[in-house]
Design a protein around this motif. Sequence first.
Motif, PDB file in Angstrom:
ATOM      1  N   ARG B  18       0.840  -1.201   0.000  1.00 31.72           N
ATOM      2  CA  ARG B  18       0.000   0.000   0.000  1.00 31.72           C
ATOM      3  C   ARG B  18       0.876   1.252   0.000  1.00 31.72           C
ATOM      4  O   ARG B  18       0.615   2.214  -0.731  1.00 31.72           O
ATOM      5  N   ARG B  21       2.287   1.925  -3.386  1.00 34.63           N
ATOM      6  CA  ARG B  21       1.287   2.538  -4.273  1.00 34.63           C
ATOM      7  C   ARG B  21       1.072   4.002  -3.931  1.00 34.63           C
ATOM      8  O   ARG B  21       0.878   4.830  -4.784  1.00 34.63           O
ATOM      9  N   GLU B  22       1.072   4.309  -2.614  1.00 37.40           N
ATOM     10  CA  GLU B  22       0.646   5.644  -2.189  1.00 37.40           C
ATOM     11  C   GLU B  22       1.771   6.668  -2.164  1.00 37.40           C
ATOM     12  O   GLU B  22       1.565   7.814  -2.563  1.00 37.40           O
ATOM     13  N   PRO B  97      -2.361  -0.062 -10.341  1.00 43.80           N
ATOM     14  CA  PRO B  97      -2.215   0.723  -9.100  1.00 43.80           C
ATOM     15  C   PRO B  97      -0.772   1.150  -8.824  1.00 43.80           C
ATOM     16  O   PRO B  97      -0.538   2.009  -7.985  1.00 43.80           O
ATOM     17  N   TYR B  98       0.181   0.518  -9.516  1.00 42.92           N
ATOM     18  CA  TYR B  98       1.595   0.801  -9.248  1.00 42.92           C
ATOM     19  C   TYR B  98       2.223   1.721 -10.293  1.00 42.92           C
ATOM     20  O   TYR B  98       3.431   1.906 -10.296  1.00 42.92           O
ATOM     21  N   ARG B 100       2.423   4.910 -10.806  1.00 40.87           N
ATOM     22  CA  ARG B 100       3.184   6.062 -10.302  1.00 40.87           C
ATOM     23  C   ARG B 100       4.590   5.667  -9.872  1.00 40.87           C
ATOM     24  O   ARG B 100       5.522   6.458  -9.897  1.00 40.87           O
TER      25      ARG B 100
END
Lengths: 218, 218
Positions: B18, B21-22, B97-98, B100
């Motif tokens: 997480r 991703r963030e 989601p990855y 970035r």
Amino acid sequence: MTVKSEQTRQLVAGVALRMFREIGFAKTTMRAIAAEAGVSVGNAYYYFASKDDLVQELYLQVQADHAARAAEALEDAVDLTGRLKATLHTGLDAMAPYHRFGGDFIATAIRPTSPVNPFAAGSTAAREASLAIFRTAVEAAKPPAPKKLRSDLPELLWLCYMAVTLFWVYDTSEGQQRTRRLVDGAVPLITRGLSLVRMPGVGRILDDFLSLSRSIRS
Amino acid sequence: MTVKSEQTRQLVAGVALRMFREIGFAKTTMRAIAAEAGVSVGNAYYYFASKDDLVQELYLQVQADHAARAAEALEDAVDLTGRLKATLHTGLDAMAPYHRFGGDFIATAIRPTSPVNPFAAGSTAAREASLAIFRTAVEAAKPPAPKKLRSDLPELLWLCYMAVTLFWVYDTSEGQQRTRRLVDGAVPLITRGLSLVRMPGVGRILDDFLSLSRSIRS
């Protein structure tokens, strides 16, 4: 630029490139380059704002070396197979002194936001110089490359060269002989593939490939 | 592993992925992962010796997600074009989601000596899992792929998938639509190209291509 400052610039660049070859990219700092060149750190930064600028200088020097080697090798090469092999092998020759530093370097250059990425705006001069070598290889080939491919071919071959370079970075064989074998094996396949373009089934696929490749790049 | 320690391991992995991703790969430290998961730093290191191990965990989870998505999408896909599009699009879905973190990540993984390089020994489990998805796509296709290509095709398509992934990392278009267009345009070209394999001139080039590609990989 005065003669003196041009000399200093070349001195700093020469020292930096030698240090890249000898101790690698990661360990070569601007401070160490300045010390080795016998100039102040401020003076080194005056000519090259960052290590990235020195990488651009490296690109340009490798391209210039490649162009000179290719021009000589292309004198004796007539058909596209011979010209393309000569172009790729002289490219590998020009890069050879930097092989140790290839892994470090690619880790820096592959990042999409890196100013030294080969597709980045800052690399335009080096990229154009490299593309021009492939253009020369294709344009003077006898027999000429199939007409409908001629304008796209240099750029497509340059992309193959980028792929060969990636393979070369990974190649730990003695003197990177494996990459040499790849070039010797792949080039005749490419040129034989080109000769199929006149077959109807192949020609239609090629048309669609070229329009896809143009739409993706634009 | 006890139930409790398996739970802790999954907690640490989930928090790490997480955070990747963030806030991205570079900023996520083992210390921050441990704090966020509410375990001691020593405990986090007990399950994952380094951030690299967490990247392997990420690979495996993305592959598992890809396999599940592909299995569902392949239920309705019969011909190779449809099956290959489904396989590549679900791969992009699993990685989305990855995105970035793609640039950071590739800069780490591309280094030949990196334990998280997709070709490295440490990545074998994830690579095999990914290859298996392509094997499924090819093996159940109707009509079947040309016989002489069938055994090499999954690996060659997997290499295409690596190239698509590289393109995707560079793709800054909204939702990476450009990569989706590349897949939709390139897959029919690949399958049409395969149908040419039965033409004599093409077949001989393919034979030589396959033996070159085998000799280079071995």
